[in-house]
Design a protein around this motif. Structure first.
Motif, mmCIF file in Angstrom:
data_model
loop_
_atom_site.group_PDB
_atom_site.id
_atom_site.type_symbol
_atom_site.label_atom_id
_atom_site.label_comp_id
_atom_site.label_asym_id
_atom_site.label_seq_id
_atom_site.Cartn_x
_atom_site.Cartn_y
_atom_site.Cartn_z
ATOM 1 N N LYS A 130 0.816 -1.219 0.000
ATOM 2 C CA LYS A 130 0.000 0.000 0.000
ATOM 3 C C LYS A 130 0.850 1.270 0.000
ATOM 4 O O LYS A 130 0.321 2.366 -0.184
ATOM 5 C CB LYS A 130 -0.920 0.015 1.218
ATOM 6 C CG LYS A 130 -1.981 -1.074 1.211
ATOM 7 C CD LYS A 130 -2.888 -0.914 2.417
ATOM 8 C CE LYS A 130 -4.013 -1.937 2.408
ATOM 9 N NZ LYS A 130 -4.943 -1.740 3.539
ATOM 10 N N VAL A 131 2.141 1.125 0.253
ATOM 11 C CA VAL A 131 3.034 2.282 0.313
ATOM 12 C C VAL A 131 3.450 2.652 -1.107
ATOM 13 O O VAL A 131 4.197 1.929 -1.764
ATOM 14 C CB VAL A 131 4.273 1.990 1.180
ATOM 15 C CG1 VAL A 131 5.207 3.197 1.202
ATOM 16 C CG2 VAL A 131 3.853 1.628 2.606
ATOM 17 N N VAL A 132 2.967 3.793 -1.580
ATOM 18 C CA VAL A 132 3.245 4.205 -2.964
ATOM 19 C C VAL A 132 4.309 5.294 -3.057
ATOM 20 O O VAL A 132 4.851 5.546 -4.134
ATOM 21 C CB VAL A 132 1.955 4.687 -3.663
ATOM 22 C CG1 VAL A 132 0.968 3.540 -3.796
ATOM 23 C CG2 VAL A 132 1.320 5.871 -2.918
ATOM 24 N N GLY A 133 4.622 5.951 -1.929
ATOM 25 C CA GLY A 133 5.615 7.014 -1.937
ATOM 26 C C GLY A 133 6.426 7.038 -0.666
ATOM 27 O O GLY A 133 5.874 6.858 0.431
ATOM 28 N N VAL A 134 7.749 7.248 -0.793
ATOM 29 C CA VAL A 134 8.650 7.321 0.361
ATOM 30 C C VAL A 134 9.692 8.410 0.100
ATOM 31 O O VAL A 134 9.806 8.918 -1.022
ATOM 32 C CB VAL A 134 9.367 5.976 0.612
ATOM 33 C CG1 VAL A 134 8.374 4.866 0.926
ATOM 34 C CG2 VAL A 134 10.245 5.582 -0.581
ATOM 35 N N ALA B 281 8.356 1.730 -4.177
ATOM 36 C CA ALA B 281 7.565 2.965 -4.105
ATOM 37 C C ALA B 281 8.308 4.100 -4.812
ATOM 38 O O ALA B 281 9.514 4.020 -5.049
ATOM 39 C CB ALA B 281 7.306 3.333 -2.646
ATOM 40 N N THR B 282 7.593 5.161 -5.124
ATOM 41 C CA THR B 282 8.184 6.341 -5.758
ATOM 42 C C THR B 282 8.883 7.202 -4.707
ATOM 43 O O THR B 282 8.333 7.448 -3.632
ATOM 44 C CB THR B 282 7.087 7.179 -6.447
ATOM 45 O OG1 THR B 282 6.491 6.390 -7.473
ATOM 46 C CG2 THR B 282 7.667 8.451 -7.048
ATOM 47 N N ASN C 224 11.992 18.480 1.949
ATOM 48 C CA ASN C 224 11.766 19.100 0.626
ATOM 49 C C ASN C 224 11.004 18.107 -0.240
ATOM 50 O O ASN C 224 11.580 17.256 -0.892
ATOM 51 C CB ASN C 224 13.092 19.519 -0.022
ATOM 52 C CG ASN C 224 14.080 18.371 -0.151
ATOM 53 O OD1 ASN C 224 14.089 17.434 0.631
ATOM 54 N ND2 ASN C 224 14.924 18.442 -1.154
ATOM 55 N N PHE C 225 9.692 18.230 -0.224
ATOM 56 C CA PHE C 225 8.827 17.311 -0.957
ATOM 57 C C PHE C 225 8.697 17.708 -2.425
ATOM 58 O O PHE C 225 8.693 18.902 -2.758
ATOM 59 C CB PHE C 225 7.409 17.296 -0.346
ATOM 60 C CG PHE C 225 7.366 17.127 1.148
ATOM 61 C CD1 PHE C 225 8.261 16.299 1.805
ATOM 62 C CD2 PHE C 225 6.416 17.807 1.907
ATOM 63 C CE1 PHE C 225 8.215 16.141 3.183
ATOM 64 C CE2 PHE C 225 6.352 17.655 3.281
ATOM 65 C CZ PHE C 225 7.258 16.831 3.923
ATOM 66 N N ASP C 226 8.570 16.708 -3.273
ATOM 67 C CA ASP C 226 8.252 16.947 -4.681
ATOM 68 C C ASP C 226 6.730 16.834 -4.798
ATOM 69 O O ASP C 226 6.181 15.737 -4.897
ATOM 70 C CB ASP C 226 8.950 15.910 -5.567
ATOM 71 C CG ASP C 226 8.777 16.203 -7.054
ATOM 72 O OD1 ASP C 226 7.679 16.662 -7.446
ATOM 73 O OD2 ASP C 226 9.722 15.967 -7.823
ATOM 74 N N PHE C 227 6.060 17.965 -4.789
ATOM 75 C CA PHE C 227 4.595 17.975 -4.741
ATOM 76 C C PHE C 227 3.967 17.392 -6.012
ATOM 77 O O PHE C 227 2.897 16.786 -5.948
ATOM 78 C CB PHE C 227 4.088 19.397 -4.478
ATOM 79 C CG PHE C 227 4.493 19.932 -3.142
ATOM 80 C CD1 PHE C 227 3.809 19.563 -1.990
ATOM 81 C CD2 PHE C 227 5.583 20.784 -3.023
ATOM 82 C CE1 PHE C 227 4.192 20.033 -0.740
ATOM 83 C CE2 PHE C 227 5.977 21.265 -1.772
ATOM 84 C CZ PHE C 227 5.287 20.880 -0.636
ATOM 85 N N GLU C 228 4.630 17.558 -7.143
ATOM 86 C CA GLU C 228 4.094 16.997 -8.385
ATOM 87 C C GLU C 228 4.119 15.475 -8.350
ATOM 88 O O GLU C 228 3.168 14.817 -8.783
ATOM 89 C CB GLU C 228 4.886 17.529 -9.586
ATOM 90 C CG GLU C 228 4.623 18.997 -9.884
ATOM 91 C CD GLU C 228 5.297 19.449 -11.172
ATOM 92 O OE1 GLU C 228 5.886 18.584 -11.866
ATOM 93 O OE2 GLU C 228 5.227 20.651 -11.469
ATOM 94 N N LYS C 229 5.207 14.913 -7.834
ATOM 95 C CA LYS C 229 5.284 13.455 -7.731
ATOM 96 C C LYS C 229 4.225 12.924 -6.769
ATOM 97 O O LYS C 229 3.603 11.895 -7.019
ATOM 98 C CB LYS C 229 6.680 13.021 -7.261
ATOM 99 C CG LYS C 229 7.733 13.076 -8.347
ATOM 100 C CD LYS C 229 9.046 12.475 -7.847
ATOM 101 C CE LYS C 229 10.088 12.461 -8.956
ATOM 102 N NZ LYS C 229 11.369 11.884 -8.498
ATOM 103 N N ILE C 230 4.021 13.638 -5.670
ATOM 104 C CA ILE C 230 3.013 13.208 -4.692
ATOM 105 C C ILE C 230 1.625 13.274 -5.317
ATOM 106 O O ILE C 230 0.809 12.354 -5.162
ATOM 107 C CB ILE C 230 3.090 14.065 -3.418
ATOM 108 C CG1 ILE C 230 4.415 13.794 -2.685
ATOM 109 C CG2 ILE C 230 1.902 13.775 -2.498
ATOM 110 C CD1 ILE C 230 4.666 14.678 -1.487
#
Length: 268
Positions: free
Chosen positions: A49-53, A67-68, A75-81
């Motif tokens: 269920k973990v799609v982003g880390v 995961a992506t 510093n988050f990549d908001f577009e990737k999220i």
């Protein structure tokens, strides 16, 4: 019996910051912004269920390949999220940055932990397990960790060994009062030599010499202290025992805590 993976009505829950969060229950697409909480999710059997880390989510090894990677903890990549379409984001008050969290919370359910001691870490484990649909596994994990720490022999106040725990170099920074590390130091039988200060203060070589700790612990993270740094500290405190310690076992507040008590017993 684990909860079935059938989407249901949003569950209104409270995070450790006291914020109300509406989460589809159980969530199917989770982004984790904290390494120790990423490892926890995988250890609870929720890895699929973990799609982003984050790029710092190094445990388990497959986390960053399955995961992506959505940037760092601050510093988050908001577009990737956004492309991941998460239905739950799990973060932490200290490890993440407020502006980024607020931006995410405007669009997604964001659950935050706030941890400064073992009790709060166990509470986080139980709550994350409940939210994500692995309540019984999380309860068993928290109980296992609790029992392991209860087995540590608690020294009397006069038997505590004074210790300075370093997390950074240039400038020198230590873990002081009000931190998760400080709580674990005490449980491991150490008295924080910088208990008079709070959080993660910068200190000088002169302050270290004046504190005269019996032990100096150089953490393996976030600064990568190694044996090459021992002489530098020995010159400041010739009488102290100086050692490189596993920073993950002192500061990761998820499932890695299963290994901490045994490590502390050996360390002391």
């Amino acid at each position: 019996m684990e909860l079935p993976n059938i989407p249901s009505l949003p569950l209104s829950i409270t995070d450790q910051m006291g914020r109300r969060v509406a989460v589809p229950f159980p969530p199917q697409r989770i982004v984790s912004l904290v390494p120790s909480q990423t490892e926890l999710l995988f250890d609870l059997g929720l890895g699929e269920k973990v799609v982003g880390v984050t790029k710092f989510c190094i445990h388990p090894a497959e986390a960053r390949t399955k995961a992506t990677v959505i940037g760092g903890t601050k510093n988050f990549d908001f577009e990737k999220i956004a492309a991941l379409k998460p239905d739950l984001i799990i973060g932490n008050k200290e490890e993440n940055y407020q502006a980024g969290i607020e931006q995410l919370a405007a669009d997604y359910p964001v659950w935050l932990s706030d941890i400064s001691n073992l009790s709060e870490a166990l509470d986080m484990i139980r709550r994350v397990g409940f939210i994500a649909g692995a309540r019984e596994k999380a309860a068993a994990l928290a109980a296992e960790i609790e029992v392991s720490f209860a087995a540590l022999k608690a020294p009397t106040a006069d038997a505590l060994v004074s210790a300075a725990y370093f997390i950074w170099r240039k400038p020198y920074m230590v873990a002081a009062t009000g931190t998760f590390i400080d709580d674990l130091l005490l449980r491991a039988g150490f008295r924080n030599a910088f208990a008079g200060q709070t959080r993660y203060p910068e200190i000088s070589a002169e302050q270290l010499a004046a504190a005269a700790p019996q032990r100096i612990m150089l953490s393996s993270e976030p600064y990568p202290f190694g044996e090459k740094h021992v002489a530098e500290f020995q010159a400041i405190c010739p009488a102290a025992k100086i050692e490189i310690v596993d920073g993950e076992l002192f500061s990761w507040y998820g499932s890695r805590l299963r290994k901490s008590a045994a490590y502390f017993s050996h360390l002391h």
